[in-house]
Enzyme design. Structure first.
Site, PDB file in Angstrom:
ATOM      1  N   GLN A 118       0.829  -1.198   0.000  1.00 25.24           N
ATOM      2  CA  GLN A 118       0.000   0.000   0.000  1.00 25.24           C
ATOM      3  C   GLN A 118       0.866   1.252   0.000  1.00 25.24           C
ATOM      4  OE1 GLN A 118      -3.262  -0.256  -0.375  1.00 25.24           O
ATOM      5  NE2 GLN A 118      -3.586   1.945  -0.438  1.00 25.24           N
ATOM      6  N   ALA A 148      -5.490   5.133  -0.660  1.00 25.61           N
ATOM      7  CA  ALA A 148      -5.482   5.301   0.794  1.00 25.61           C
ATOM      8  C   ALA A 148      -4.068   5.167   1.348  1.00 25.61           C
ATOM      9  CB  ALA A 148      -6.388   4.266   1.455  1.00 25.61           C
ATOM     10  N   SER A 153      -6.212   1.544   4.528  1.00 27.05           N
ATOM     11  CA  SER A 153      -6.763   1.041   3.280  1.00 27.05           C
ATOM     12  C   SER A 153      -7.664  -0.164   3.489  1.00 27.05           C
ATOM     13  CB  SER A 153      -5.624   0.651   2.330  1.00 27.05           C
ATOM     14  OG  SER A 153      -6.123  -0.038   1.202  1.00 27.05           O
ATOM     15  N   HIS A 155      -8.101  -2.389   1.356  1.00 30.94           N
ATOM     16  CA  HIS A 155      -7.433  -3.555   0.782  1.00 30.94           C
ATOM     17  C   HIS A 155      -6.626  -4.314   1.832  1.00 30.94           C
ATOM     18  CE1 HIS A 155      -8.386  -3.340  -3.488  1.00 30.94           C
ATOM     19  NE2 HIS A 155      -8.326  -2.022  -3.389  1.00 30.94           N
ATOM     20  N   ASP A 162     -10.715  -5.215  -6.371  1.00 34.89           N
ATOM     21  CA  ASP A 162     -10.886  -4.404  -7.572  1.00 34.89           C
ATOM     22  C   ASP A 162     -11.153  -5.361  -8.722  1.00 34.89           C
ATOM     23  OD1 ASP A 162     -10.364  -2.130  -6.120  1.00 34.89           O
ATOM     24  OD2 ASP A 162      -8.263  -1.992  -6.742  1.00 34.89           O
ATOM     25  N   GLU A 210     -15.350   5.009  -7.688  1.00 34.96           N
ATOM     26  CA  GLU A 210     -14.597   3.841  -8.135  1.00 34.96           C
ATOM     27  C   GLU A 210     -15.556   2.682  -8.405  1.00 34.96           C
ATOM     28  OE1 GLU A 210     -11.443   2.815  -5.469  1.00 34.96           O
ATOM     29  OE2 GLU A 210     -10.382   4.727  -5.747  1.00 34.96           O
ATOM     30  N   HIS A 213     -14.250  -0.912  -7.457  1.00 33.30           N
ATOM     31  CA  HIS A 213     -13.836  -1.270  -6.099  1.00 33.30           C
ATOM     32  C   HIS A 213     -15.038  -1.831  -5.329  1.00 33.30           C
ATOM     33  CE1 HIS A 213     -11.333  -0.663  -2.362  1.00 33.30           C
ATOM     34  NE2 HIS A 213     -12.553  -0.678  -1.832  1.00 33.30           N
TER      35      HIS A 213
END
Length: 260
Positions: A118, A148, A153, A155, A162, A210, A213
């Protein structure tokens, strides 16, 4: 998102200046945000209830992952060996399989990321903006609108993926108009997923639109959020798992729900 990042080689003075700026931001606890998207400062980590279910954990530019956070990962073997929280693997796999059965070609281009990955992505985006002529503060703020900070984040939770398509592998708003994007927008809630950063929720989420996402929240929450046009922040407030600490934002959120 899945491409290998280029190693940056800025001058030593530039590196020192950037590192000093980032350090100051973390020390004082304030993160600059660009003018085009408002900061979601209506929430803080203390505003989220300790009994929030695992699938509804809130992670934003203002709300970091808990220091003791950990995740058990499972691998999507048919999708570039991307990894996700093992608890969402079955629902995600079923959704992707159903898309293929419908003649579509989904492609998971990014899923779980660790802290270091990240950081790489954020630094790359920030450096791109500095190369375009922004100063350090402007580049930092602009990068935060789409990437982020590490530790902040979704993720890193293993709950976000994604998803693009074989024929459209660019992370842009045009994905929403592809057959895969349209199918996901209409059907992903049945499998527990929602478009996390909606076009009409940017002032609440603090992130740009997004359509690629997707965040796992569970089927019950996803269907409720879809039917009522709620983002995760709004749903958490509605369910009593979070509280709004900014009266102006609370009013705007309530008004948006009443007008629907």
């Amino acid at each position: 998102m899945g491409q290998k990042l280029k190693r940056m080689r800025p001058a030593a003075a530039y590196v020192i200046a950037i590192l000093a700026f980032v350090l100051i931001c973390f020390v004082v606890g304030r993160i600059p945000v660009g003018d085009s998207v408002s900061s979601p400062d209506s929430f803080s980590d203390s505003a989220q209830s300790d009994d929030t279910p695992w699938n509804l954990i809130l992670v934003t530019n203002e709300v970091p992952l808990p220091e003791d956070f950990s995740v058990q990962l499972a691998t999507l073997s048919d999708y570039r060996n991307e990894q996700v929280d093992e608890r969402i693997l079955q629902d995600l796999t079923t959704m992707l399989n159903d898309m293929e059965q419908a003649g579509l070609e989904p492609l998971v281009c990014s899923s779980y990321r660790d802290y270091n990955r990240q950081m790489q992505l954020f630094n790359e985006q920030r450096d791109l903006y500095t190369q375009q002529g922004m100063d350090a503060e402007e580049a930092y703020a602009a990068a935060m609108e789409s990437i982020a900070l590490p530790g902040y984040s979704e993720h890193e939770t293993g709950l976000a993926v994604d998803i693009v398509s074989v024929s459209h592998q660019t992370l842009d708003e045009d994905f929403a108009n592809t057959p895969e994007g349209q199918w996901l927008a209409a059907n992903s809630a049945q499998y527990g997923f929602v478009v996390r950063y909606g076009a009409d929720k940017q002032e609440i989420t603090g992130m740009t639109y997004e359509p690629w996402h997707f965040r796992y929240v569970g089927q019950e929450a996803a269907l409720a959020m879809q039917q009522q046009n709620l983002c995760l922040e709004e749903y958490l407030v509605q369910q009593g798992y979070a509280q709004v600490v900014n009266g102006e934002t609370q009013s705007s959120m309530l008004d948006s729900q009443e007008n629907e």
